[in-house]
Design a protein around this motif. Sequence first.
Motif, PDB file in Angstrom:
ATOM      1  N   SER A   1     -58.167 -94.794 -19.078  1.00 57.83           N
ATOM      2  CA  SER A   1     -56.830 -94.367 -18.647  1.00 57.83           C
ATOM      3  C   SER A   1     -55.844 -95.537 -18.619  1.00 57.83           C
ATOM      4  O   SER A   1     -54.637 -95.327 -18.668  1.00 57.83           O
ATOM      5  CB  SER A   1     -56.899 -93.710 -17.267  1.00 57.83           C
ATOM      6  N   GLN A   2     -56.344 -96.782 -18.553  1.00 53.37           N
ATOM      7  CA  GLN A   2     -55.465 -97.946 -18.595  1.00 53.37           C
ATOM      8  C   GLN A   2     -55.005 -98.260 -20.017  1.00 53.37           C
ATOM      9  O   GLN A   2     -54.208 -99.160 -20.228  1.00 53.37           O
ATOM     10  CB  GLN A   2     -56.154 -99.173 -18.011  1.00 53.37           C
TER      11      GLN A   2
ATOM     12  N   ASN B   1     -65.467 -93.488 -21.709  1.00 49.09           N
ATOM     13  CA  ASN B   1     -64.667 -93.460 -20.476  1.00 49.09           C
ATOM     14  C   ASN B   1     -64.043 -94.805 -20.136  1.00 49.09           C
ATOM     15  O   ASN B   1     -63.197 -94.883 -19.254  1.00 49.09           O
ATOM     16  CB  ASN B   1     -65.534 -93.020 -19.294  1.00 49.09           C
ATOM     17  N   GLY B   2     -64.490 -95.888 -20.798  1.00 50.58           N
ATOM     18  CA  GLY B   2     -63.951 -97.204 -20.505  1.00 50.58           C
ATOM     19  C   GLY B   2     -64.864 -98.322 -20.958  1.00 50.58           C
ATOM     20  O   GLY B   2     -65.885 -98.097 -21.601  1.00 50.58           O
ATOM     21  N   SER B   3     -64.485 -99.531 -20.599  1.00 53.94           N
ATOM     22  CA  SER B   3     -65.241-100.733 -20.944  1.00 53.94           C
ATOM     23  C   SER B   3     -65.579-101.477 -19.667  1.00 53.94           C
ATOM     24  O   SER B   3     -64.870-101.369 -18.672  1.00 53.94           O
ATOM     25  CB  SER B   3     -64.403-101.648 -21.843  1.00 53.94           C
TER      26      SER B   3
ATOM     27  N   GLN C   1     -57.861-105.216 -26.104  1.00 57.76           N
ATOM     28  CA  GLN C   1     -56.852-104.627 -26.976  1.00 57.76           C
ATOM     29  C   GLN C   1     -56.207-103.424 -26.308  1.00 57.76           C
ATOM     30  O   GLN C   1     -56.869-102.622 -25.675  1.00 57.76           O
ATOM     31  CB  GLN C   1     -57.486-104.206 -28.290  1.00 57.76           C
ATOM     32  N   SER C   2     -54.885-103.337 -26.466  1.00 57.11           N
ATOM     33  CA  SER C   2     -54.161-102.181 -25.942  1.00 57.11           C
ATOM     34  C   SER C   2     -54.043-101.134 -27.046  1.00 57.11           C
ATOM     35  O   SER C   2     -54.274-101.424 -28.224  1.00 57.11           O
ATOM     36  CB  SER C   2     -52.778-102.588 -25.434  1.00 57.11           C
ATOM     37  N   VAL C   3     -53.668 -99.919 -26.666  1.00 58.28           N
ATOM     38  CA  VAL C   3     -53.581 -98.834 -27.636  1.00 58.28           C
ATOM     39  C   VAL C   3     -52.498 -99.059 -28.687  1.00 58.28           C
ATOM     40  O   VAL C   3     -52.566 -98.502 -29.771  1.00 58.28           O
ATOM     41  CB  VAL C   3     -53.347 -97.467 -26.947  1.00 58.28           C
ATOM     42  N   ASP C   4     -51.515 -99.893 -28.384  1.00 56.43           N
ATOM     43  CA  ASP C   4     -50.466-100.149 -29.367  1.00 56.43           C
ATOM     44  C   ASP C   4     -50.834-101.272 -30.332  1.00 56.43           C
ATOM     45  O   ASP C   4     -50.016-101.689 -31.140  1.00 56.43           O
ATOM     46  CB  ASP C   4     -49.118-100.427 -28.686  1.00 56.43           C
TER      47      ASP C   4
ATOM     48  N   GLN D   1     -48.266-106.121 -19.508  1.00 56.97           N
ATOM     49  CA  GLN D   1     -48.679-106.767 -18.257  1.00 56.97           C
ATOM     50  C   GLN D   1     -50.123-106.411 -17.902  1.00 56.97           C
ATOM     51  O   GLN D   1     -50.867-107.262 -17.424  1.00 56.97           O
ATOM     52  CB  GLN D   1     -47.737-106.379 -17.122  1.00 56.97           C
ATOM     53  N   ARG D   2     -50.530-105.154 -18.128  1.00 59.28           N
ATOM     54  CA  ARG D   2     -51.926-104.764 -17.891  1.00 59.28           C
ATOM     55  C   ARG D   2     -52.863-105.541 -18.807  1.00 59.28           C
ATOM     56  O   ARG D   2     -53.925-105.999 -18.391  1.00 59.28           O
ATOM     57  CB  ARG D   2     -52.107-103.263 -18.102  1.00 59.28           C
TER      58      ARG D   2
END
Length: 178
Positions: free
Chosen positions: A116-117, A77-79, A146-149, A41-42
Amino acid sequence: MASINTQNRGYSLIELCVCTAVSSVLLGLALPSIEHIKQRQRLAAAAETLMTDLQEARSLAVSRADSVQVRFNRHPNGSCYIVHTGSTGECQCNANGETVCSNDDRVLKRTWIPSSQKLELRSNVSSFSFQARQGAVTSTGSIDIQSVDGESIRHIVSIAGRVRTCSPSGGIRHYPRC
């Protein structure tokens, strides 16, 4: 002779322990699935927000009769991406997700996706420049969220400034395979 009441009035301690153990096992099995659904969902929400912002940047370029830039930055730290007017290299995000521009009045929108997301924004170009006349873009390219999975959603920006969306893995509902 006195009668003994053998009617049960509650649960025994053993029955309560067994129910608690079974509930704990079932909850333990369900938690990874719930986390996977939340992560998906994120991912979808970030992809929809980016799609809307790209379409809005094109629309603003035409309605304002001024070019609109979309700049991408990645940090540990992020995008982040920034929608702004002015020249192409005028704005960027720093490692804390803050906007750094030579003229802050030109920033239309900034979106920071913290690590962190567990999402990452990757673009094969550093920026898009939507032109004032027809909303065409100076350089075509694609942006992957892209998600970590490993699941990802890709937005592809054509020379006409139109955006289409697909999923490289093809495993995400409502998105065709790239």
